[in-house]
Design a protein around this motif. Structure first.
Motif, PDB file in Angstrom:
ATOM      1  N   LEU A  80      -6.697  33.223  29.926  1.00 34.37           N
ATOM      2  CA  LEU A  80      -7.124  31.989  29.277  1.00 34.37           C
ATOM      3  C   LEU A  80      -6.119  31.675  28.190  1.00 34.37           C
ATOM      4  CD1 LEU A  80     -10.885  32.858  28.700  1.00 34.37           C
ATOM      5  CD2 LEU A  80      -9.941  31.428  30.513  1.00 34.37           C
ATOM      6  N   GLU A  81      -5.598  30.445  28.201  1.00 31.24           N
ATOM      7  CA  GLU A  81      -4.677  30.073  27.135  1.00 31.24           C
ATOM      8  C   GLU A  81      -5.370  29.131  26.178  1.00 31.24           C
ATOM      9  OE1 GLU A  81      -0.908  28.576  28.416  1.00 31.24           O
ATOM     10  OE2 GLU A  81      -0.279  28.340  26.332  1.00 31.24           O
ATOM     11  N   ILE A  82      -5.228  29.424  24.907  1.00 29.56           N
ATOM     12  CA  ILE A  82      -5.896  28.608  23.918  1.00 29.56           C
ATOM     13  C   ILE A  82      -4.854  27.983  22.993  1.00 29.56           C
ATOM     14  CG2 ILE A  82      -6.404  30.679  22.558  1.00 29.56           C
ATOM     15  CD1 ILE A  82      -8.981  29.360  21.665  1.00 29.56           C
ATOM     16  N   GLU A  83      -5.044  26.684  22.723  1.00 28.65           N
ATOM     17  CA  GLU A  83      -4.094  25.974  21.869  1.00 28.65           C
ATOM     18  C   GLU A  83      -4.881  25.083  20.926  1.00 28.65           C
ATOM     19  OE1 GLU A  83      -0.501  24.277  23.900  1.00 28.65           O
ATOM     20  OE2 GLU A  83      -1.086  22.490  22.767  1.00 28.65           O
ATOM     21  N   ASP A  84      -4.662  25.266  19.624  1.00 33.94           N
ATOM     22  CA  ASP A  84      -5.361  24.419  18.642  1.00 33.94           C
ATOM     23  C   ASP A  84      -6.871  24.374  18.851  1.00 33.94           C
ATOM     24  OD1 ASP A  84      -3.788  23.415  16.676  1.00 33.94           O
ATOM     25  OD2 ASP A  84      -2.892  21.878  17.963  1.00 33.94           O
ATOM     26  N   GLY A  85      -7.459  25.510  19.180  1.00 34.96           N
ATOM     27  CA  GLY A  85      -8.914  25.570  19.325  1.00 34.96           C
ATOM     28  C   GLY A  85      -9.456  25.049  20.639  1.00 34.96           C
ATOM     29  N   VAL A  86      -8.548  24.738  21.578  1.00 38.19           N
ATOM     30  CA  VAL A  86      -8.966  24.219  22.874  1.00 38.19           C
ATOM     31  C   VAL A  86      -8.491  25.144  23.984  1.00 38.19           C
ATOM     32  CG1 VAL A  86      -8.766  22.277  24.495  1.00 38.19           C
ATOM     33  CG2 VAL A  86      -8.841  21.850  22.022  1.00 38.19           C
ATOM     34  N   ILE A  87      -9.346  25.490  24.939  1.00 35.98           N
ATOM     35  CA  ILE A  87      -8.916  26.313  26.080  1.00 35.98           C
ATOM     36  C   ILE A  87      -8.262  25.404  27.116  1.00 35.98           C
ATOM     37  CG2 ILE A  87      -9.672  27.790  27.976  1.00 35.98           C
ATOM     38  CD1 ILE A  87     -11.681  29.031  26.187  1.00 35.98           C
ATOM     39  N   LEU A  88      -7.019  25.736  27.461  1.00 34.37           N
ATOM     40  CA  LEU A  88      -6.276  24.860  28.381  1.00 34.37           C
ATOM     41  C   LEU A  88      -6.682  25.109  29.837  1.00 34.37           C
ATOM     42  CD1 LEU A  88      -2.742  25.175  26.776  1.00 34.37           C
ATOM     43  CD2 LEU A  88      -4.499  23.470  26.327  1.00 34.37           C
ATOM     44  N   THR A 121      -0.700  30.882  20.601  1.00 32.77           N
ATOM     45  CA  THR A 121       0.112  31.130  19.410  1.00 32.77           C
ATOM     46  C   THR A 121      -0.774  31.520  18.237  1.00 32.77           C
ATOM     47  OG1 THR A 121      -0.015  28.793  18.899  1.00 32.77           O
ATOM     48  CG2 THR A 121       1.947  29.520  20.067  1.00 32.77           C
ATOM     49  N   SER A 122      -0.135  31.984  17.175  1.00 28.11           N
ATOM     50  CA  SER A 122      -0.857  32.380  15.968  1.00 28.11           C
ATOM     51  C   SER A 122      -1.598  31.176  15.387  1.00 28.11           C
ATOM     52  CB  SER A 122       0.166  32.928  14.969  1.00 28.11           C
ATOM     53  OG  SER A 122      -0.480  33.236  13.777  1.00 28.11           O
ATOM     54  N   GLY A 123      -2.863  31.373  15.034  1.00 31.25           N
ATOM     55  CA  GLY A 123      -3.661  30.295  14.455  1.00 31.25           C
ATOM     56  C   GLY A 123      -4.328  29.395  15.478  1.00 31.25           C
ATOM     57  N   SER A 124      -4.210  29.741  16.780  1.00 35.80           N
ATOM     58  CA  SER A 124      -4.777  28.867  17.820  1.00 35.80           C
ATOM     59  C   SER A 124      -6.283  29.048  17.991  1.00 35.80           C
ATOM     60  CB  SER A 124      -4.049  29.099  19.152  1.00 35.80           C
ATOM     61  OG  SER A 124      -4.129  30.461  19.531  1.00 35.80           O
ATOM     62  N   GLY A 125      -6.846  30.132  17.414  1.00 37.01           N
ATOM     63  CA  GLY A 125      -8.295  30.322  17.501  1.00 37.01           C
ATOM     64  C   GLY A 125      -8.736  31.530  18.317  1.00 37.01           C
ATOM     65  N   LYS A 126      -7.792  32.407  18.662  1.00 30.37           N
ATOM     66  CA  LYS A 126      -8.107  33.562  19.519  1.00 30.37           C
ATOM     67  C   LYS A 126      -9.113  34.513  18.844  1.00 30.37           C
ATOM     68  CE  LYS A 126      -3.791  34.924  19.684  1.00 30.37           C
ATOM     69  NZ  LYS A 126      -3.185  33.948  18.749  1.00 30.37           N
ATOM     70  N   SER A 127      -8.815  34.875  17.588  1.00 31.93           N
ATOM     71  CA  SER A 127      -9.720  35.821  16.899  1.00 31.93           C
ATOM     72  C   SER A 127     -11.073  35.182  16.644  1.00 31.93           C
ATOM     73  CB  SER A 127      -9.104  36.288  15.576  1.00 31.93           C
ATOM     74  OG  SER A 127      -7.935  37.029  15.828  1.00 31.93           O
ATOM     75  N   THR A 128     -11.067  33.896  16.323  1.00 27.03           N
ATOM     76  CA  THR A 128     -12.333  33.190  16.113  1.00 27.03           C
ATOM     77  C   THR A 128     -13.188  33.262  17.372  1.00 27.03           C
ATOM     78  OG1 THR A 128     -11.269  31.681  14.554  1.00 27.03           O
ATOM     79  CG2 THR A 128     -13.340  30.951  15.534  1.00 27.03           C
TER      80      THR A 128
END
Ligand code: ADP
Ligand code: MG
Length: 221
Positions: A213-221, A39-46
């Motif tokens: 890869l799914e990322i949520e809140d800065g964590v890769i699930l 989701t938006s803000g999960s850390g993908k661009s970072t």
């Protein structure tokens, strides 16, 4: 070829502190085609900016092609970026006052200043030809469509023949037909041996990749 070990990224200080990536471990082999979703803000661009050497980790270790990226100076980082990485973004980031051909030539001017202008022009033409947009060479960005602009941005990202192509929401502004075309281009670039990593929230795009890869809140699930 890409290895992140316990990588964290913190923006800001004190009350404004944001942990954008938390203890991320990730290994990507040469030649993989990978989607990063979340989701938006999960850390993908970072994450993508760190992989692309545009930004540094706060803690942890980033290794690219057996090189410890943490220890590099800004100058060394920009060299790695110019030689090994091709970046494609959602809003194309083309320079309006330059023609399509000139836009594509910019990374060559930086990474390989000693090549002659005529050789550079040949390289630009062959990149345009490869993407089926040679006829756009002398047009300006405001004279071409969004789908064409994204193809130009891809030509620019691959002009230095990078091993890794990183794309941040490359189809975010495109209709279905253009999205399909761009995804196909990435698949072709991958088939030619390049590692391709695409950030997307479009599941149809992610489904075309080998690994998601799914990322949520800065964590890769
Ligand atoms: N330059 C920055 N300064 C401060 N906070 C940032 C910065 N860039 C991103 N963030 C924050 O870090 C988190 C992850 O952002 P981002 O990587 O852009 O997510 P995504 O690309 O998945 O939408 C968000 O909370 C965002 O607000
Ligand atoms: Mg983003």
């Amino acid at each position: 070829m890409i290895k992140l070990e316990n990588v964290s990224k913190v923006y800001g200080k004190g009350d404004l502190e944001v942990s954008a990536l938390k203890d991320v471990n990730l290994k990507i082999e040469e030649g993989e085609l990978i989607a990063i979703t979340g989701t938006s803000g999960s850390g993908k661009s970072t994450l993508l900016n760190i992989l692309g050497c545009l930004d540094k980790v706060t803690s942890g270790k980033y290794t690219l092609n057996n090189r410890n990226i943490n220890n590099l100076s800004q100058k060394e980082l920009s060299l790695v970026r110019n030689q090994s990485i091709g970046f494609v973004v959602q809003y194309f980031a083309l320079i309006d006052s330059y023609t399509v051909g000139e836009n594509i030539r910019i990374p060559l001017d930086y990474a390989r200043p000693r090549i002659s202008m005529s050789k550079k022009n040949k390289m630009v033409e062959s990149a345009l030809d490869e993407l089926g947009i040679l006829k756009l060479k002398n047009k300006y960005p405001d004279q071409i469509s969004g789908g064409e602009a994204q193809r130009v941005a891809i030509a620019r990202a691959m002009i230095n023949n990078p091993e890794v192509i990183l794309a941040d929401e490359p189809t975010g502004n495109l209709d279905t037909k253009n999205t399909d075309h761009i995804v196909k281009l990435f698949q072709e670039l991958n088939a030619m041996g390049r590692t391709v990593i695409i950030v997307t929230h479009d599941m149809k795009v992610a489904d075309k990749c080998e690994r998601v890869l799914e990322i949520e809140d800065g964590v890769i699930l």
